[in-house]
Write a protein that holds these residues in place. Sequence first.
Motif, mmCIF file in Angstrom:
data_model
loop_
_atom_site.group_PDB
_atom_site.id
_atom_site.type_symbol
_atom_site.label_atom_id
_atom_site.label_comp_id
_atom_site.label_asym_id
_atom_site.label_seq_id
_atom_site.Cartn_x
_atom_site.Cartn_y
_atom_site.Cartn_z
ATOM 1 N N PRO A 32 26.929 10.619 8.281
ATOM 2 C CA PRO A 32 26.667 9.502 7.364
ATOM 3 C C PRO A 32 27.792 8.476 7.369
ATOM 4 O O PRO A 32 28.968 8.821 7.380
ATOM 5 C CB PRO A 32 26.545 10.178 5.996
ATOM 6 C CG PRO A 32 27.224 11.491 6.143
ATOM 7 C CD PRO A 32 27.136 11.875 7.591
ATOM 8 N N SER A 33 27.405 7.221 7.360
ATOM 9 C CA SER A 33 28.375 6.125 7.303
ATOM 10 C C SER A 33 28.975 6.047 5.901
ATOM 11 O O SER A 33 28.425 6.609 4.946
ATOM 12 C CB SER A 33 27.679 4.809 7.636
ATOM 13 O OG SER A 33 26.782 4.467 6.585
ATOM 14 N N PRO A 34 30.081 5.327 5.754
ATOM 15 C CA PRO A 34 30.643 5.126 4.413
ATOM 16 C C PRO A 34 29.630 4.476 3.459
ATOM 17 O O PRO A 34 29.605 4.804 2.271
ATOM 18 C CB PRO A 34 31.842 4.216 4.663
ATOM 19 C CG PRO A 34 32.263 4.546 6.065
ATOM 20 C CD PRO A 34 30.972 4.806 6.808
ATOM 21 N N ALA A 35 28.790 3.582 3.977
ATOM 22 C CA ALA A 35 27.778 2.940 3.124
ATOM 23 C C ALA A 35 26.774 3.961 2.596
ATOM 24 O O ALA A 35 26.388 3.917 1.421
ATOM 25 C CB ALA A 35 27.057 1.835 3.894
ATOM 26 N N ILE A 36 26.359 4.893 3.450
ATOM 27 C CA ILE A 36 25.429 5.946 3.011
ATOM 28 C C ILE A 36 26.117 6.861 2.008
ATOM 29 O O ILE A 36 25.524 7.253 1.004
ATOM 30 C CB ILE A 36 24.894 6.745 4.212
ATOM 31 C CG1 ILE A 36 23.971 5.863 5.055
ATOM 32 C CG2 ILE A 36 24.166 8.004 3.757
ATOM 33 C CD1 ILE A 36 23.550 6.473 6.378
ATOM 34 N N GLN A 37 27.373 7.178 2.242
ATOM 35 C CA GLN A 37 28.113 8.026 1.307
ATOM 36 C C GLN A 37 28.212 7.369 -0.066
ATOM 37 O O GLN A 37 28.026 8.028 -1.093
ATOM 38 C CB GLN A 37 29.496 8.336 1.867
ATOM 39 C CG GLN A 37 29.450 9.197 3.106
ATOM 40 C CD GLN A 37 30.802 9.357 3.775
ATOM 41 O OE1 GLN A 37 31.841 9.176 3.150
ATOM 42 N NE2 GLN A 37 30.802 9.712 5.043
ATOM 43 N N THR A 38 28.467 6.072 -0.086
ATOM 44 C CA THR A 38 28.542 5.337 -1.351
ATOM 45 C C THR A 38 27.183 5.306 -2.033
ATOM 46 O O THR A 38 27.069 5.535 -3.242
ATOM 47 C CB THR A 38 29.054 3.901 -1.111
ATOM 48 O OG1 THR A 38 30.368 3.982 -0.550
ATOM 49 C CG2 THR A 38 29.089 3.094 -2.393
ATOM 50 N N TYR A 39 26.147 5.032 -1.252
ATOM 51 C CA TYR A 39 24.780 5.017 -1.788
ATOM 52 C C TYR A 39 24.447 6.374 -2.408
ATOM 53 O O TYR A 39 23.963 6.450 -3.540
ATOM 54 C CB TYR A 39 23.793 4.674 -0.667
ATOM 55 C CG TYR A 39 22.352 4.733 -1.088
ATOM 56 C CD1 TYR A 39 21.735 3.624 -1.663
ATOM 57 C CD2 TYR A 39 21.594 5.885 -0.900
ATOM 58 C CE1 TYR A 39 20.403 3.674 -2.051
ATOM 59 C CE2 TYR A 39 20.258 5.940 -1.281
ATOM 60 C CZ TYR A 39 19.674 4.836 -1.858
ATOM 61 O OH TYR A 39 18.346 4.882 -2.248
#
Length: 125
Positions: free
Chosen positions: A28-35
């Motif tokens: 998972p990308s950082p954006a997915i982790q944040t989401y």
Amino acid sequence: MIPDKRLGRITMAALIIGLSACDSNTTPSPAIQTYAANTIPASPALAAIYQRSCQACHARGTSDAPLTGHGAAWQQRLDKGMDTLVNNVVAGIGGMPPYGLCMDCNTEEFRQLIRFMAIPADAGE
């Protein structure tokens, strides 16, 4: 007893197969982790279930559970069919305990939770 040469070939084949199963698209990308860390279902009833039973593993990335919104990781599971996924929740699989810690959830709630978690984080963009 397997001869040393053959054992080496078997070991190498297992290693190649194992590495080929790794896919950079499943990280998972950082954006997915944040989401994943910040999203909850819109339905208050479903949000309550998610927060008490699913969020600890599916929002934090501290287990082998696929993160909420990580489409690539969820697609691999969705390809097995919803019935299989629900059966996995009920029976427990890997580190997930039976019923995903939601002993009072019904099949439809499990389906809705799976659908929610499987929606790719970038689906709304």
